[in-house]
Design an enzyme around this catalytic site. Structure first.
Site, PDB file in Angstrom:
ATOM      1  N   PRO A 193       1.014  -1.626  -0.219  1.00  0.00           N
ATOM      2  CA  PRO A 193      -0.497   0.287   0.019  1.00  0.00           C
ATOM      3  C   PRO A 193       1.295   1.390   0.025  1.00  0.00           C
ATOM      4  O   PRO A 193       2.093   1.098   0.233  1.00  0.00           O
ATOM      5  CB  PRO A 193      -0.848  -0.238   1.299  1.00  0.00           C
ATOM      6  CG  PRO A 193      -0.461  -1.510   1.908  1.00  0.00           C
ATOM      7  CD  PRO A 193       0.530  -1.776   1.018  1.00  0.00           C
ATOM      8  N   CYS A 194       0.197   2.031  -0.780  1.00  0.00           N
ATOM      9  CA  CYS A 194       1.019   3.552  -0.438  1.00  0.00           C
ATOM     10  C   CYS A 194       0.407   4.879  -0.233  1.00  0.00           C
ATOM     11  O   CYS A 194       0.130   5.656  -0.769  1.00  0.00           O
ATOM     12  CB  CYS A 194       0.987   3.451  -2.246  1.00  0.00           C
ATOM     13  SG  CYS A 194       0.200   3.646  -3.268  1.00  0.00           S
ATOM     14  N   PRO A 195       0.250   5.043   1.111  1.00  0.00           N
ATOM     15  CA  PRO A 195      -0.519   6.571   1.658  1.00  0.00           C
ATOM     16  C   PRO A 195      -0.299   7.554   1.433  1.00  0.00           C
ATOM     17  O   PRO A 195      -0.756   8.550   1.588  1.00  0.00           O
ATOM     18  CB  PRO A 195      -1.445   5.485   2.788  1.00  0.00           C
ATOM     19  CG  PRO A 195      -0.052   4.610   3.490  1.00  0.00           C
ATOM     20  CD  PRO A 195       0.194   4.093   2.398  1.00  0.00           C
TER      21      PRO A 195
ATOM     22  N   PHE B  44       2.430   8.093  -0.681  1.00  0.00           N
ATOM     23  CA  PHE B  44       3.202   8.520  -1.557  1.00  0.00           C
ATOM     24  C   PHE B  44       2.000   9.610  -2.961  1.00  0.00           C
ATOM     25  O   PHE B  44       3.014  10.240  -3.172  1.00  0.00           O
ATOM     26  CB  PHE B  44       3.143   7.457  -2.579  1.00  0.00           C
ATOM     27  CG  PHE B  44       3.905   6.503  -2.267  1.00  0.00           C
ATOM     28  CD1 PHE B  44       4.858   6.176  -0.900  1.00  0.00           C
ATOM     29  CD2 PHE B  44       4.419   4.751  -2.333  1.00  0.00           C
ATOM     30  CE1 PHE B  44       6.024   5.395  -1.036  1.00  0.00           C
ATOM     31  CE2 PHE B  44       4.747   3.856  -2.226  1.00  0.00           C
ATOM     32  CZ  PHE B  44       5.557   4.253  -1.583  1.00  0.00           C
TER      33      PHE B  44
END
Length: 428
Positions: A156-158, A160
């Protein structure tokens, strides 16, 4: 004077500093050391790792953020194709009993997965061999990971959405850091990380630049590839980024080739797979599907493709599932409003069985709804929509895996040493 570029929350406009490889690695190792200091090694974890079913005649595979297993299944299928041939592997894949009899012949051997999604873990258990150890624990609290040859995962990339001085300095990116922590700890030959298309353009390209640098500092040659699922036999418009990592010593012998679409309109390509090809036989017997009204946001754009087209991207939500292609097309009233023509029977959402096909899972692949009979039908169905929508399409995963599978198989067959020999019976 504060500007749109300097205001807090607009870090995505800041260019990453030009740091040397050494400086990047120092920042990375410092952040990982900070995270490691917060971990407490668990005796339960140690007992878990003692149960790992290592195979020295296979490439042992670890799946992080494994979900229901789309990426893992695609790799297993690629490994089977390399070992017994594409035609035989794909034929067997359609039949559960036949596939389960021969899946052990794959050169890829999944040994361990990590995920917290309860229903996805239940689904994984239903469809994969019993020897796979499922670590149902927050990855931030996993002290040690098992040794492996290949590591997979779609982290996951919250954080980015805003590229600060370094991504590893952003406290929201702990999951991303722990993927790299697992790589540094186990040093697999290859890793494959999947993520959304937006990663390529966030921060005017600074985000993907930083991600690649950080993974490279862990000792890998890393190349990002943006691909569209429909170019590889998936009946769906779904663009995703794959980071392909090859350990530095292996990269001297093996260069991962740029993905070449197998489907399209060019000479030598197979035709795109259409919705009619994929789900036409389910039109009169679709199985359960999410019901209910459509929100203003849902109706702000077209949600219905034609039978001879590919589906819109399958979302991780039953409410947001595309419409079935039957019935008249939606009509555009203005820029942000589309109208449904006809009754509900002509404008239903795609069913669970249909989106499973569109994500190229075989019909025998069984999804868990959590088993909570007190929950509404829509709630239980949504658990399955979420798993399927979050997954990497199996056929796409296979296409990404195949060059590695072929290299590994051919190298093993020719007697080359491409595999680390090890047996781990306890924590590193």
């Amino acid at each position: 004077m504060e500007t749109e570029q300097t205001r807090r929350g607009r870090g995505k406009f800041k260019p990453a500093p030009n740091l040397s490889d050494k400086e990047v690695k120092e920042i990375l190792l410092s952040k990982i050391a900070e995270e490691n200091s917060l971990l407490i090694e668990s005796e339960n974890d140690e007992e878990l790792l003692k149960q790992i079913d290592y195979r020295n005649d296979k490439f042992n595979l670890v799946g992080l953020f494994s979900g229901c297993g789309g990426l893992d299944l695609g790799f297993e299928l690629a490994g089977l194709s390399a070992a017994i041939g594409e035609e035989d592997a794909l034929k067997a894949f359609k039949d559960k009993e036949l596939y389960n009899k021969i899946r052990h012949k794959s050169i890829f051997h999944t040994i361990y997965t990590n995920d917290l999604f309860k229903e996805a873990n239940e689904t994984y258990k239903k469809n994969f061999p019993d020897h796979v150890i499922q670590h149902k624990k927050d990855i931030r609290k996993v002290a040690q990971f098992p040794l492996c040859d290949i590591m997979l995962g779609g982290f996951p990339c919250p954080g980015f959405s805003e590229a600060g001085p370094r991504l590893v300095d952003d406290e929201r990116n702990f999951l991303y850091i722990h993927f790299i922590r697992a790589l540094l700890q186990t040093k697999p030959k290859f890793f494959i990380a999947e993520n959304v298309k937006g990663m390529m353009t966030l921060g005017k390209g600074e985000v993907i630049k930083q991600i690649v640098e950080d993974f490279q500092s862990a000792g890998y040659k890393v190349t990002p590839y943006l691909v569209n699922s429909r170019d590889y036999g998936v009946p769906q418009l779904r663009e995703r980024v794959f980071l392909i990592g090859v350990r530095e010593d292996i990269s001297k012998e093996f260069v991962y080739p740029k993905p070449v679409p197998s489907h399209g309109i060019e000479e030598g390509q197979k035709p795109f797979v259409t919705l009619k090809d994929a789900i036409g036989d389910l039109e009169n017997n679709p199985g359960p599907y999410y019901t209910g009204s459509y929100s203003t946001i849902y109706l702000s754009r077209n949600r219905k493709k034609k039978w001879d087209e590919q589906s819109f991207t399958i979302q991780a939500s039953g409410r947001q599932a595309p419409l079935h292609p039957s019935g008249p097309p939606m009509e555009k009233e203005h820029a942000n409003k589309w109208n449904l023509i006809g009754g509900e029977e002509q404008n239903r959402r795609l069913s669970v069985s249909e989106i499973k096909r569109i994500q190229t899972f075989p019909d025998w692949f069984e999804f868990s709804d959590g088993g909570n009979l007190s929950a509404s039908v829509n709630s239980r169905l949504d658990k399955m929509y979420k798993q399927i929508g979050n997954a990497v399409p199996v056929t796409l995963a296979k296409a990404i895996a195949q060059p590695i599978a072929n290299y590994v198989y051919n190298s093993m067959k020719s007697g080359q040493e491409v595999k680390d020999k090890y047996i781990q019976t306890s924590l590193i």
